[in-house]
Design a protein around this motif. Structure first.
Motif, PDB file in Angstrom:
ATOM      1  N   ALA A 139       0.811  -1.463   0.133  1.00  0.00           N
ATOM      2  CA  ALA A 139      -0.071  -0.044   0.037  1.00  0.00           C
ATOM      3  C   ALA A 139       0.653   1.226  -0.118  1.00  0.00           C
ATOM      4  CB  ALA A 139      -1.097  -0.127   1.156  1.00  0.00           C
ATOM      5  N   SER A 140       2.064   1.210   0.717  1.00  0.00           N
ATOM      6  CA  SER A 140       2.730   2.317   0.735  1.00  0.00           C
ATOM      7  C   SER A 140       3.747   2.591  -0.464  1.00  0.00           C
ATOM      8  CB  SER A 140       3.710   2.293   2.070  1.00  0.00           C
ATOM      9  OG  SER A 140       4.936   1.408   1.901  1.00  0.00           O
ATOM     10  N   GLY A 141       3.831   1.405  -1.431  1.00  0.00           N
ATOM     11  CA  GLY A 141       4.797   1.517  -2.412  1.00  0.00           C
ATOM     12  C   GLY A 141       6.228   1.126  -2.182  1.00  0.00           C
ATOM     13  N   GLU A 142       6.382   0.637  -0.907  1.00  0.00           N
ATOM     14  CA  GLU A 142       7.758  -0.082  -0.623  1.00  0.00           C
ATOM     15  C   GLU A 142       8.019  -1.308  -1.432  1.00  0.00           C
ATOM     16  OE1 GLU A 142      11.364  -0.437   1.854  1.00  0.00           O
ATOM     17  OE2 GLU A 142       9.800   1.235   1.943  1.00  0.00           O
ATOM     18  N   LEU A 143       6.817  -2.077  -1.575  1.00  0.00           N
ATOM     19  CA  LEU A 143       6.878  -3.248  -2.439  1.00  0.00           C
ATOM     20  C   LEU A 143       6.124  -2.803  -3.710  1.00  0.00           C
ATOM     21  CD1 LEU A 143       6.791  -6.391  -0.177  1.00  0.00           C
ATOM     22  CD2 LEU A 143       8.586  -5.654  -1.594  1.00  0.00           C
ATOM     23  N   GLU A 144       6.507  -3.769  -4.591  1.00  0.00           N
ATOM     24  CA  GLU A 144       5.327  -3.487  -6.088  1.00  0.00           C
ATOM     25  C   GLU A 144       4.449  -4.728  -6.079  1.00  0.00           C
ATOM     26  OE1 GLU A 144       4.934  -1.051  -8.318  1.00  0.00           O
ATOM     27  OE2 GLU A 144       6.342   0.228  -7.152  1.00  0.00           O
ATOM     28  N   PRO A 145       3.343  -4.649  -6.715  1.00  0.00           N
ATOM     29  CA  PRO A 145       2.675  -5.957  -6.660  1.00  0.00           C
ATOM     30  C   PRO A 145       3.117  -6.797  -7.871  1.00  0.00           C
ATOM     31  CG  PRO A 145       1.282  -3.967  -7.453  1.00  0.00           C
ATOM     32  CD  PRO A 145       2.514  -3.289  -6.835  1.00  0.00           C
ATOM     33  N   GLY A 146       2.784  -8.041  -7.595  1.00  0.00           N
ATOM     34  CA  GLY A 146       2.974  -9.207  -8.696  1.00  0.00           C
ATOM     35  C   GLY A 146       2.071  -8.673 -10.036  1.00  0.00           C
ATOM     36  N   GLY A 147       2.230  -9.771 -10.894  1.00  0.00           N
ATOM     37  CA  GLY A 147       1.382  -9.735 -12.132  1.00  0.00           C
ATOM     38  C   GLY A 147      -0.123  -9.827 -11.605  1.00  0.00           C
ATOM     39  N   GLY A 148      -1.144  -9.955 -12.720  1.00  0.00           N
ATOM     40  CA  GLY A 148      -2.529  -9.871 -12.485  1.00  0.00           C
ATOM     41  C   GLY A 148      -2.735 -11.580 -11.841  1.00  0.00           C
ATOM     42  N   GLU A 149      -2.384 -11.845 -10.948  1.00  0.00           N
ATOM     43  CA  GLU A 149      -2.877 -13.127 -10.250  1.00  0.00           C
ATOM     44  C   GLU A 149      -4.250 -12.817  -9.595  1.00  0.00           C
ATOM     45  OE1 GLU A 149      -0.612 -16.158 -10.409  1.00  0.00           O
ATOM     46  OE2 GLU A 149       0.517 -14.822 -11.541  1.00  0.00           O
ATOM     47  N   ALA A 150      -4.762 -13.963  -9.400  1.00  0.00           N
ATOM     48  CA  ALA A 150      -6.230 -13.843  -8.572  1.00  0.00           C
ATOM     49  C   ALA A 150      -5.773 -13.742  -7.103  1.00  0.00           C
ATOM     50  CB  ALA A 150      -6.907 -15.226  -8.893  1.00  0.00           C
ATOM     51  N   VAL A 151      -4.639 -14.343  -6.723  1.00  0.00           N
ATOM     52  CA  VAL A 151      -4.222 -14.202  -5.344  1.00  0.00           C
ATOM     53  C   VAL A 151      -3.299 -13.059  -5.215  1.00  0.00           C
ATOM     54  CG1 VAL A 151      -3.078 -15.456  -3.558  1.00  0.00           C
ATOM     55  CG2 VAL A 151      -4.416 -16.744  -5.019  1.00  0.00           C
ATOM     56  N   ALA A 152      -3.276 -12.150  -4.021  1.00  0.00           N
ATOM     57  CA  ALA A 152      -2.479 -11.182  -4.006  1.00  0.00           C
ATOM     58  C   ALA A 152      -1.019 -11.418  -4.090  1.00  0.00           C
ATOM     59  CB  ALA A 152      -2.722 -10.490  -2.715  1.00  0.00           C
TER      60      ALA A 152
END
Length: 134
Positions: free
Chosen positions: A25-38
């Protein structure tokens, strides 16, 4: 890009799932690809792990060491005979076992409950990973 589930990322870094979500949420980490699971981006997670890694404290001896792998934990088991000792430490989620002379174990005053550090300098390190094709 390697996507790692939030739960697995938390386990790898030794933090809670909620901490990983806060870092997302803070941008410290980037989300992975378009997975159904976070998920989180594996490269970003590796960079964060490296930034957060703790350099061992200077022990004041002024001695430089080539060994970089230091695991501090609790002695959980000690088996000693007349010549050799087997010392097991619980270092976070990892168990490390060392074989040493019984004399060395006595000199270090090792016994269950004592905090100690295993220093590893390995000439052979085997790396495994799950087969990404299965």
């Amino acid at each position: 890009m390697t996507a790692i589930k939030v739960r697995d990322a938390a386990t790898l870094l030794g933090v809670s799932d909620d901490t990983i979500r806060r870092w997302l949420a803070s941008g410290e980490l980037e989300p992975g690809g378009g997975e159904a699971v976070a998920t989180v981006d594996g490269v970003g997670l590796a960079e964060l792990a490296r930034r957060r890694s703790r350099v061992p404290d200077d022990d004041g001896t002024g001695v430089l060491r080539s060994a970089r792998n230091r695991f501090t934990g609790l002695v959980t088991e000690l088996i000693v005979d007349t010549v050799m000792a087997q010392v097991t430490l619980q270092c976070g989620p990892f168990e490390v076992t060392s074989l040493m002379s019984a004399e060395a174990a006595r000199e270090l005053q090792l016994e269950p409950g004592v905090v100690a550090t295993a220093v590893v300098k390995a000439t052979t390190v085997i790396v495994e990973r799950p087969d990404p094709n299965k």
